[in-house]
Design a protein around this motif. Structure first.
Motif, PDB file in Angstrom:
ATOM      1  N   ALA A 133      49.469  43.051  86.037  1.00  6.71           N
ATOM      2  CA  ALA A 133      49.752  42.971  84.600  1.00  6.71           C
ATOM      3  C   ALA A 133      48.823  43.917  83.840  1.00  6.71           C
ATOM      4  CB  ALA A 133      49.569  41.547  84.100  1.00  6.71           C
ATOM      5  N   SER A 134      49.275  44.409  82.717  1.00  5.32           N
ATOM      6  CA  SER A 134      48.429  45.295  81.916  1.00  5.32           C
ATOM      7  C   SER A 134      47.284  44.517  81.260  1.00  5.32           C
ATOM      8  CB  SER A 134      49.268  45.997  80.850  1.00  5.32           C
ATOM      9  OG  SER A 134      49.942  45.050  80.051  1.00  5.32           O
ATOM     10  N   ASP A 135      47.459  43.235  81.103  1.00  7.44           N
ATOM     11  CA  ASP A 135      46.435  42.357  80.537  1.00  7.44           C
ATOM     12  C   ASP A 135      45.587  41.796  81.676  1.00  7.44           C
ATOM     13  OD1 ASP A 135      44.959  40.281  79.396  1.00  7.44           O
ATOM     14  OD2 ASP A 135      46.573  39.722  78.013  1.00  7.44           O
ATOM     15  N   SER A 136      44.310  42.083  81.664  1.00  4.62           N
ATOM     16  CA  SER A 136      43.428  41.644  82.756  1.00  4.62           C
ATOM     17  C   SER A 136      43.276  40.133  82.815  1.00  4.62           C
ATOM     18  CB  SER A 136      42.041  42.291  82.611  1.00  4.62           C
ATOM     19  OG  SER A 136      41.425  41.876  81.400  1.00  4.62           O
ATOM     20  N   GLN A 137      43.644  39.444  81.758  1.00  6.32           N
ATOM     21  CA  GLN A 137      43.533  37.986  81.725  1.00  6.32           C
ATOM     22  C   GLN A 137      44.878  37.287  82.023  1.00  6.32           C
ATOM     23  OE1 GLN A 137      40.439  36.578  81.309  1.00  6.32           O
ATOM     24  NE2 GLN A 137      39.904  38.754  81.478  1.00  6.32           N
ATOM     25  N   ALA A 138      45.812  38.056  82.553  1.00  8.44           N
ATOM     26  CA  ALA A 138      47.144  37.502  82.812  1.00  8.44           C
ATOM     27  C   ALA A 138      47.526  37.645  84.277  1.00  8.44           C
ATOM     28  CB  ALA A 138      48.177  38.187  81.930  1.00  8.44           C
ATOM     29  N   PHE A 485      55.197  35.673  83.539  1.00 11.34           N
ATOM     30  CA  PHE A 485      53.955  36.191  82.956  1.00 11.34           C
ATOM     31  C   PHE A 485      53.134  34.989  82.490  1.00 11.34           C
ATOM     32  CE2 PHE A 485      51.254  37.711  79.540  1.00 11.34           C
ATOM     33  CZ  PHE A 485      50.807  38.953  79.991  1.00 11.34           C
ATOM     34  N   LYS A 487      49.544  33.823  80.819  1.00 13.82           N
ATOM     35  CA  LYS A 487      48.355  34.243  80.097  1.00 13.82           C
ATOM     36  C   LYS A 487      47.298  33.137  80.174  1.00 13.82           C
ATOM     37  CE  LYS A 487      45.873  36.524  76.971  1.00 13.82           C
ATOM     38  NZ  LYS A 487      45.201  37.792  77.278  1.00 13.82           N
TER      39      LYS A 487
END
Length: 488
Positions: A133-138, A485, A487
């Motif tokens: 994922a582009s979000d490191s927290q996801a 996805f 989060k």
């Protein structure tokens, strides 16, 4: 070996119960080796019967999909064990109802056992992938999810293997099933469903409705709660199914006709090539979608190949499939017999030279059966009807060629593209064949008819809707991808 002594009426199987059709009508299943012998009575069902079955399947799917793959696999293992315990009984029923020899029927039934065990193991394989994922927290991943209710429309030529290779992957991936078997082999199908019932398959997970394709099949294809249709049969019917499914947005899978070529190169092992051509063309009375039909023979070896071929064809023993000495049984029905005989007449009318067979076989106690002689034509051109249309019977067309390139060009000059084979020792010829032949199944120094359960199967061009059955490829049709996805 068991013996069928009493004519039984076989019921539909809906929501875990054996039930009569709502109209209380039945059809007769007869023995193609003896048209005076009734194998059983089957339900002549209506669209309302389909509605009941689909409703049961839809209701059962909610719980079935929640089971783990391993739990669903346990049911498939139990079904396989039941099928294996009843091997001789089911194989005998298949021979009596469809006509193939008892040894072939046993082999097909054991193949059904192997398919069930294979897909039982698939329940323990991965059903998705982790994607960065582009979000490191996801966390992002995919998971395979079932389509829902699957409608299975199966043919008469493989009444155990084909229904099972459709139902087993559908079930292991979390779908529920409504099956409409071919009318000609509905008794055999009922015995397969009995094995599922014996294994304790939950109510509604598998349902069977027998009857005419124009009624039961059409109702299934057009039903709004049937999420996917998997079909094996003729091109004309397959196209109708595809159009109907497309119109309402259902997923569909079609495996249809073949007009399968074998190429005999100048350097071929002729004894091996003859053996493969006869087995591919005449086993199961030529009633396989992968059966050998067109034989392209290099001019250098044509005469010797023909001599060896005819010598072996003359040794074929035609008779009741339950007799140990029978190598080739009858056509599966009177309609199929008449179709084969009509194509033989077309071949003669077009100028092909009949060099063996070509007539109905009535000798040695076969008077009341739908037998036809193994048939060989030569002086066939690729534009003739017998070289272009699927006959689905024991008819071979010999065609002379001067080069492998000529053979490939003619082999591809057709609307079908299911299977093809070549006999050669030349690596270059093998590679050209693999690259250039338009077929979904390519075999080298082996007959055209031969499908391994762990390998993808399907055709090119008009032979298929371009999806693949069997092996791990089956997951592509019977599931959809859900992307998740999460989060933190």
């Amino acid at each position: 070996m068991t013996t069928i002594t009493q004519v039984k009426t076989y019921l539909n199987y809906i929501n875990g119960e054996w039930v009569s059709s709502l109209g209380k009508k039945v059809d007769i299943s007869i023995n193609p080796a003896n048209k005076n012998e009734i194998v059983g009575y089957i339900q002549s069902s209506s669209g309302e019967d389909v509605d009941r079955a689909v409703e049961a399947a839809k209701r059962a799917q909610k719980e079935w999909r929640r089971l783990s793959g391993a739990e669903r696999g346990d049911y498939l293992y139990k079904i396989a064990n039941s099928l294996e315990r009843r091997l001789d009984e089911i194989a005998e029923t298949m021979t009596m109802e469809m006509g193939k020899t008892f040894s072939e029927a046993k082999g097909e039934t054991m193949r059904g056992v192997a398919i069930l065990r294979y897909y039982a193991g698939e329940g323990m394989r991965k059903a998705g992938d982790v994607i960065p994922a582009s979000d490191s927290q996801a966390l992002m991943f995919t998971k395979r999810v079932p389509l829902g209710v699957i409608g299975v429309i199966s043919p008469w030529n493989f009444p155990v293997a084909i229904p099972i290779w459709k139902m087993a992957p559908a079930l292991i991936y979390g779908n529920t099933v409504v099956i409409k078997p071919a009318q000609e082999t509905s008794v055999t199908a009922a015995k397969v469903i009995e094995c599922m019932d014996e294994a304790g398959i939950p109510d509604g997970v598998v349902n069977m409705v027998t009857g005419a394709g124009s009624v039961v099949g059409a109702a299934m294809v057009n039903h709004t709660d049937v999420n996917g249709i998997t079909f094996t049969g003729s091109n004309a019917t397959g196209k109708q199914i595809g159009q109907a499914a497309l119109a309402r947005g259902a997923k569909y899978q079609l495996e249809m006709g073949g007009k399968n070529p074998v190429i005999i190169a100048a350097d071929a092992d002729l004894d091996l090539a003859v053996e493969g051509t006869i087995s591919g063309g005449f086993r199961s009375t030529g009633q396989k979608c992968t059966a050998t039909s067109r034989v392209f023979v290099h001019t250098e070896v044509y005469d010797l190949f023909k001599e060896k071929l005819l010598q072996k064809v003359k040794e074929i023993k035609i008779g009741n499939g339950m007799e140990d000495t029978s190598w080739m049984g009858p056509c599966a029905s009177e309609n199929q017999l008449n179709t084969v005989l009509s194509y033989i007449e077309k071949g003669k009318a077009e100028g092909a030279r009949l060099i063996y067979g070509g007539e109905r076989h009535t000798g040695n106690g076969c008077e009341n059966g739908f037998y036809v002689q193994p048939t060989v034509f030569e002086d066939v051109t690729n534009g003739m009807v017998i070289a272009q249309e699927e006959i689905f019977g024991p008819v071979l067309a010999l065609i002379k060629v001067d080069t492998i390139e000529e053979a490939l060009a003619q082999a591809n000059d057709i609307e079908f593209g299911l299977s093809a084979s070549i006999y050669t020792k030349d690596i270059g010829a093998m590679m050209s064949f693999i690259i250039d032949i338009d077929a979904g199944l390519v075999r080298i120094n082996a007959e055209t008819a031969g499908v391994e359960l762990q390998a993808p199967f399907g055709g090119m061009k008009q032979s298929s809707s371009h999806s693949r059955e069997q092996g791990q490829a089956a997951i592509e049709f019977f599931t959809a991808i859900k992307t998740v996805f999460v989060k933190a």
